[in-house]
Design an enzyme around this catalytic site. Structure first.
Site, PDB file in Angstrom:
ATOM      1  N   HIS A   1      39.223  38.061  36.430  1.00 46.15           N
ATOM      2  CA  HIS A   1      37.922  37.688  36.622  1.00 46.15           C
ATOM      3  C   HIS A   1      37.236  37.292  35.392  1.00 46.15           C
ATOM      4  CE1 HIS A   1      38.456  39.382  40.600  1.00 46.15           C
ATOM      5  NE2 HIS A   1      37.975  40.471  40.388  1.00 46.15           N
TER       6      HIS A   1
ATOM      7  N   HIS B   1      32.081  39.435  44.894  1.00 47.79           N
ATOM      8  CA  HIS B   1      32.883  40.660  44.565  1.00 47.79           C
ATOM      9  C   HIS B   1      31.995  41.759  45.412  1.00 47.79           C
ATOM     10  CE1 HIS B   1      36.111  43.379  43.741  1.00 47.79           C
ATOM     11  NE2 HIS B   1      36.657  42.426  42.686  1.00 47.79           N
TER      12      HIS B   1
ATOM     13  N   GLU C   1      37.071  38.481  49.138  1.00 41.76           N
ATOM     14  CA  GLU C   1      36.580  37.603  48.061  1.00 41.76           C
ATOM     15  C   GLU C   1      37.288  36.261  48.105  1.00 41.76           C
ATOM     16  OE1 GLU C   1      37.777  39.645  44.409  1.00 41.76           O
ATOM     17  OE2 GLU C   1      38.397  41.120  45.461  1.00 41.76           O
TER      18      GLU C   1
END
Length: 348
Positions: A105, A176, A313
Site C-alpha cells: 500500500h 480499503h 479493493e
C-alpha cells in the site's frame, strides 16, 4: 448545507474534519479529510433500524494508530510490490519495504496518512485533493490526485479517482473499506453471503502474497465465488492458497484491461436484509476477509475481531508494475488517469 464536525488532531497537530453526505432518501455517509477516508455508511435494515456497515474509528489519531487501513484511500499503489522496487522506462526505483522485503500500500507515507484538501462539496458529494510529491513515497513524479465521494439517490457510495503527474509513474488507487452488512460491531462476517463475478484469480507464491504471475481458474476450488455462498463456508479448507494467506486475501481477475464499468460483486446479510452490489471499471478486485484485524476497539466502543469485515479493493493486479503479462498501472507523464468504483446498498 453539509454537516462538518471536528475529527480531532493528527500526529502532526493538524485539525481534521468529518463531512456528512446525505442523499434524497436521507441515507448518510461520512468521510474525513484525514486519509480521504470513508468513515461511516449508515443504511436502514429490513426493520428500518439504521446500521453502520463499515468498520472504523471515532477520530483521526485512532486511524493513525491502526495498521488495518479501515476505509482509507490507498495510493499511489494499492496492494504489494515485490522487493519494493520496479523499473519504468528502464530506470530502477526503490521504495519503502514495509512488509518484509516487499512494499504494501505504498509504504509508511501512503495517502491514508495525508491531510487532504477539500476542493469542492455539495450536500451529497465531496472532492478531496492531494499533491503527492516525488520524495513522499519514492515513486517518480509529482502527482496531483483527487478523490470524489458521491452518495447517489439510488443509495450508492461512488468513489471517483483522478490523477495526473509530471513524470511517467504508477497510479493504482483503491479504497480499503471493511464491510459488515450486519453492522460494524456485529462480529464475524463468516455467515454473510458473497458473489464475485470472476472466473479467475491470481495465485500467490507463498505467505508473502506476491502473485506467481498466473491467472488460475476458480472452478473446482474454494476460491470460487461465482455463485453466492457464505464467506466462511470454505475459508478453512485444506487448500494451499488459503493456508498461505490465513484465509481469503487474493486478487480476482475481472477483465484483462481496465476501463469498462461492470458489476463485480454482490453481498448479503440475511439477519439485517442489507445487500450490497459493487461495480467498477478496474480489471481486478482484492477480496480480503479481514484475517488479521486482531482485537480492536472501533467506533462507539465496538469490539472488532478477525474476520468481522470483508474488503473488496478494486485495483490493478498485485505487483502489476513488475509483471509484463498483467495490465499495466503505469501512466505517462501529463496524461490524466481516472477510475470509478461504486458500492450500492439495498434491502433484499
Amino acid at each position: 448545507m453539509m454537516e462538518i464536525v471536528s475529527f480531532g488532531k493528527n500526529s502532526r497537530g493538524e485539525e481534521t474534519s468529518l463531512y456528512q453526505l446525505e442523499n434524497r432518501n436521507h441515507m448518510v455517509a461520512k468521510v474525513s479529510d484525514h486519509g480521504a477516508t470513508l468513515v461511516s455508511v449508515l443504511v436502514p435494515d429490513k426493520e428500518g433500524n439504521v446500521k453502520d456497515v463499515v468498520l472504523g474509528y471515532d477520530n483521526a489519531s485512532d486511524y493513525e494508530a491502526s495498521t488495518c487501513y479501515f476505509g482509507a484511500t490507498v495510493g499511489r499503489n494499492g496492494n504489494r510490490i515485490e522487493h519494493a522496487q520496479f523499473k519504468i522506462d528502464g530506470k530502477s526505483y526503490k521504495i519503502a519495504a514495509n512488509q518484509g522485503e516487499n512494499n504494501l500500500h505504498s509504504g509508511p507515507n501512503g495517502f491514508e496518512r495525508a491531510l487532504w484538501k477539500v476542493k469542492s462539496q455539495t450536500k451529497n458529494c465531496i472532492t478531496f485533493s492531494h499533491l503527492s510529491l516525488e520524495e513522499e513515497q519514492g515513486f517518480p513524479g509529482n502527482l496531483e490526485v483527487e478523490v470524489t465521494y458521491t452518495l447517489t439517490d439510488d443509495n450508492a457510495v461512488e468513489i471517483f479517482y483522478k490523477g495526473k503527474a509530471d513524470k511517467t509513474t504508477v497510479m493504482n488507487f483503491t479504497n480499503h473499506s471493511y464491510f459488515n452488512l450486519g453492522g460494524h460491531g456485529s462480529g464475524s462476517v463468516a455467515g454473510q453471503e458473497l458473489q464475485i463475478l470472476a472466473d479467475g484469480y491470481n495465485p500467490v507464491k507463498d505467505s508473502k502474497s506476491i502473485p506467481t504471475g498466473e491467472v488460475a481458474p476458480v472452478e473446482g476450488t474454494p476460491m470460487d465465488f461465482r455463485e453466492m455462498k457464505p464467506i466462511g463456508r470454505d475459508i478453512e479448507a485444506e487448500f494451499e492458497q488459503l493456508k498461505f494467506t490465513g484465509g481469503y486475501d487474493h486478487n480476482y481477475v475481472l477483465s484483462d484491461k481496465a476501463g469498462e464499468m461492470k458489476v463485480m460483486a454482490r453481498a448479503y446479510c440475511k439477519e439485517t436484509g442489507i445487500a450490497l452490489e459493487a461495480s467498477t471499471d478496474c480489471c481486478g478486485v482484492q477480496l480480503y476477509a479481514g484475517n488479521f484485524i486482531g482485537s480492536q476497539t472501533g467506533k462507539a466502543g465496538a469490539s472488532y475481531c478477525d474476520r468481522c469485515g470483508f474488503c473488496l479493493e478494486t485495483q490493478f493486479y498485485p505487483n502489476a508494475v513488475n509483471q509484463e503479462n498483467f495490465p499495466s498501472p503505469v501512466v505517462k507523464a501529463g496524461e490524466t488517469f481516472t477510475t470509478k468504483t461504486s458500492y450500492r446498498f439495498y434491502i433484499k
